[in-house]
Write a protein that holds these residues in place. Structure first.
Motif, PDB file in Angstrom:
ATOM      1  N   LEU A  12       0.837  -1.200   0.000  1.00 38.19           N
ATOM      2  CA  LEU A  12       0.000   0.000   0.000  1.00 38.19           C
ATOM      3  C   LEU A  12       0.870   1.248   0.000  1.00 38.19           C
ATOM      4  N   TYR A  13       0.423   2.231  -0.752  1.00 42.66           N
ATOM      5  CA  TYR A  13       1.003   3.571  -0.714  1.00 42.66           C
ATOM      6  C   TYR A  13       0.219   4.340   0.345  1.00 42.66           C
ATOM      7  N   VAL A  14       0.925   4.975   1.269  1.00 40.21           N
ATOM      8  CA  VAL A  14       0.275   5.764   2.311  1.00 40.21           C
ATOM      9  C   VAL A  14       0.792   7.191   2.190  1.00 40.21           C
ATOM     10  N   GLY A  15      -0.071   8.105   1.724  1.00 39.93           N
ATOM     11  CA  GLY A  15       0.323   9.490   1.524  1.00 39.93           C
ATOM     12  C   GLY A  15      -0.273  10.396   2.581  1.00 39.93           C
ATOM     13  N   GLY A  16       0.299  11.590   2.726  1.00 36.24           N
ATOM     14  CA  GLY A  16      -0.205  12.581   3.679  1.00 36.24           C
ATOM     15  C   GLY A  16       0.309  12.383   5.090  1.00 36.24           C
ATOM     16  N   LEU A  17       1.478  11.780   5.243  1.00 37.19           N
ATOM     17  CA  LEU A  17       2.016  11.527   6.583  1.00 37.19           C
ATOM     18  C   LEU A  17       2.521  12.817   7.239  1.00 37.19           C
ATOM     19  N   ALA A  18       2.245  12.940   8.505  1.00 43.68           N
ATOM     20  CA  ALA A  18       2.762  14.073   9.282  1.00 43.68           C
ATOM     21  C   ALA A  18       4.267  13.889   9.467  1.00 43.68           C
ATOM     22  N   LEU A  26       4.004   4.098  11.697  1.00 44.57           N
ATOM     23  CA  LEU A  26       3.247   3.622  10.542  1.00 44.57           C
ATOM     24  C   LEU A  26       2.941   2.127  10.698  1.00 44.57           C
ATOM     25  N   HIS A  27       3.917   1.367  11.156  1.00 45.46           N
ATOM     26  CA  HIS A  27       3.734  -0.068  11.406  1.00 45.46           C
ATOM     27  C   HIS A  27       2.636  -0.276  12.448  1.00 45.46           C
ATOM     28  N   GLY A  34      -3.383  -7.017   9.850  1.00 43.09           N
ATOM     29  CA  GLY A  34      -2.728  -8.264   9.489  1.00 43.09           C
ATOM     30  C   GLY A  34      -1.220  -8.181   9.617  1.00 43.09           C
ATOM     31  N   ASP A  35      -0.565  -9.312   9.321  1.00 46.03           N
ATOM     32  CA  ASP A  35       0.899  -9.388   9.437  1.00 46.03           C
ATOM     33  C   ASP A  35       1.559  -8.515   8.372  1.00 46.03           C
ATOM     34  N   ILE A  36       2.498  -7.713   8.824  1.00 47.98           N
ATOM     35  CA  ILE A  36       3.195  -6.778   7.943  1.00 47.98           C
ATOM     36  C   ILE A  36       4.572  -7.326   7.610  1.00 47.98           C
ATOM     37  N   LYS A  37       4.879  -7.320   6.339  1.00 48.63           N
ATOM     38  CA  LYS A  37       6.182  -7.796   5.865  1.00 48.63           C
ATOM     39  C   LYS A  37       7.239  -6.697   5.925  1.00 48.63           C
ATOM     40  N   ASP A  38       6.837  -5.465   5.548  1.00 49.04           N
ATOM     41  CA  ASP A  38       7.816  -4.383   5.442  1.00 49.04           C
ATOM     42  C   ASP A  38       7.127  -3.026   5.515  1.00 49.04           C
ATOM     43  N   VAL A  39       7.823  -2.040   6.090  1.00 52.18           N
ATOM     44  CA  VAL A  39       7.349  -0.653   6.124  1.00 52.18           C
ATOM     45  C   VAL A  39       8.517   0.228   5.683  1.00 52.18           C
ATOM     46  N   LYS A  40       8.258   1.113   4.715  1.00 48.66           N
ATOM     47  CA  LYS A  40       9.298   2.021   4.219  1.00 48.66           C
ATOM     48  C   LYS A  40       8.761   3.438   4.172  1.00 48.66           C
ATOM     49  N   THR A  41       9.571   4.386   4.600  1.00 53.49           N
ATOM     50  CA  THR A  41       9.272   5.807   4.404  1.00 53.49           C
ATOM     51  C   THR A  41      10.506   6.411   3.720  1.00 53.49           C
ATOM     52  N   ARG A  51       9.384  11.919   2.987  1.00 52.86           N
ATOM     53  CA  ARG A  51       8.776  12.825   2.006  1.00 52.86           C
ATOM     54  C   ARG A  51       7.257  12.830   2.111  1.00 52.86           C
ATOM     55  N   SER A  52       6.727  12.626   3.284  1.00 53.84           N
ATOM     56  CA  SER A  52       5.297  12.650   3.631  1.00 53.84           C
ATOM     57  C   SER A  52       4.506  11.509   2.988  1.00 53.84           C
ATOM     58  N   PHE A  53       5.204  10.442   2.626  1.00 58.98           N
ATOM     59  CA  PHE A  53       4.505   9.230   2.196  1.00 58.98           C
ATOM     60  C   PHE A  53       5.346   8.020   2.572  1.00 58.98           C
ATOM     61  N   GLY A  54       4.706   6.868   2.540  1.00 55.03           N
ATOM     62  CA  GLY A  54       5.402   5.636   2.865  1.00 55.03           C
ATOM     63  C   GLY A  54       4.720   4.457   2.202  1.00 55.03           C
ATOM     64  N   PHE A  55       5.291   3.264   2.401  1.00 52.35           N
ATOM     65  CA  PHE A  55       4.754   2.037   1.843  1.00 52.35           C
ATOM     66  C   PHE A  55       4.650   0.996   2.938  1.00 52.35           C
ATOM     67  N   VAL A  56       3.521   0.302   2.962  1.00 51.89           N
ATOM     68  CA  VAL A  56       3.310  -0.774   3.918  1.00 51.89           C
ATOM     69  C   VAL A  56       3.022  -2.035   3.099  1.00 51.89           C
TER      70      VAL A  56
END
Length: 174
Positions: A12-18, A26-27, A34-41, A51-56
């Motif tokens: 998932l792309y997660v935009g608008g992060l403070a 974020l994790h 559910g079980d998360i494999k990876d989180v990146k910002t 940069r105010s977005f991340g990936f889960v």
């Protein structure tokens, strides 16, 4: 027609992060689904802040779908989130200006292709040289044959030369 990008159904792309949201927060926000494999910002190189977005990335597609349904337009640290399926990562290079792998990933095969190309050019040059030599030899033979025909024709037209040739033939046969 717009080019279709294949989406990654479990990322998932997660935009608008403070600004204060980090990968750990974020994790924590997405783990209930559910079980998360990876989180990146991804970080901005200049400021070293995200940069105010991340990936889960979830282990299961269904968990990602549930998280997207529940977290899109949700609020986190006073900011409204935008949550969508992520597009595949793009890296510069390739024929369209983008590629799915770095430009140096095919360096070994590139060098091999270069060697093959050079070998092919060398063989083609040898073949061209051989063909030119064969054509030159053929031209010389044709020229010699024509020269021989001229001499024979000259002898046929010249009665004195015919008489000499007859005398020579008679002397050779006796």
């Amino acid at each position: 027609m717009a080019q279709q990008h294949q989406v990654q159904k479990n990322t998932l792309y997660v935009g608008g992060l403070a600004e204060e949201v980090n990968e750990s927060i974020l994790h924590s926000a997405f783990i209930p689904f559910g079980d998360i494999k990876d989180v990146k910002t991804p970080l901005d190189q200049a400021t070293q802040k995200h940069r105010s977005f991340g990936f889960v990335t979830f282990l299961e597609r269904e968990d990602a779908a549930a998280a997207m349904d529940n977290m899109d337009n949700a609020e986190l640290y006073g900011r409204v989130l935008t949550v969508n399926y992520a597009l595949p990562e793009k890296i510069k290079g390739g024929e369209q200006g983008w590629a799915a792998q770095p430009i140096w990933a095919d360096a070994d095969t590139w060098f091999e292709r270069q060697k093959q190309e050079e070998e092919m050019q060398r063989v083609q040059a040898e073949n061209r040289a051989a063909m030119q030599a064969a054509e030159e030899l053929h031209r010389k033979k044709l020229a010699e044959e024509r020269e021989g025909e001229k001499e024979e024709n000259e002898n046929k037209d010249d009665p004195m030369a015919r008489a000499e040739a007859e005398v020579l033939n008679q002397n050779n046969s006796s």
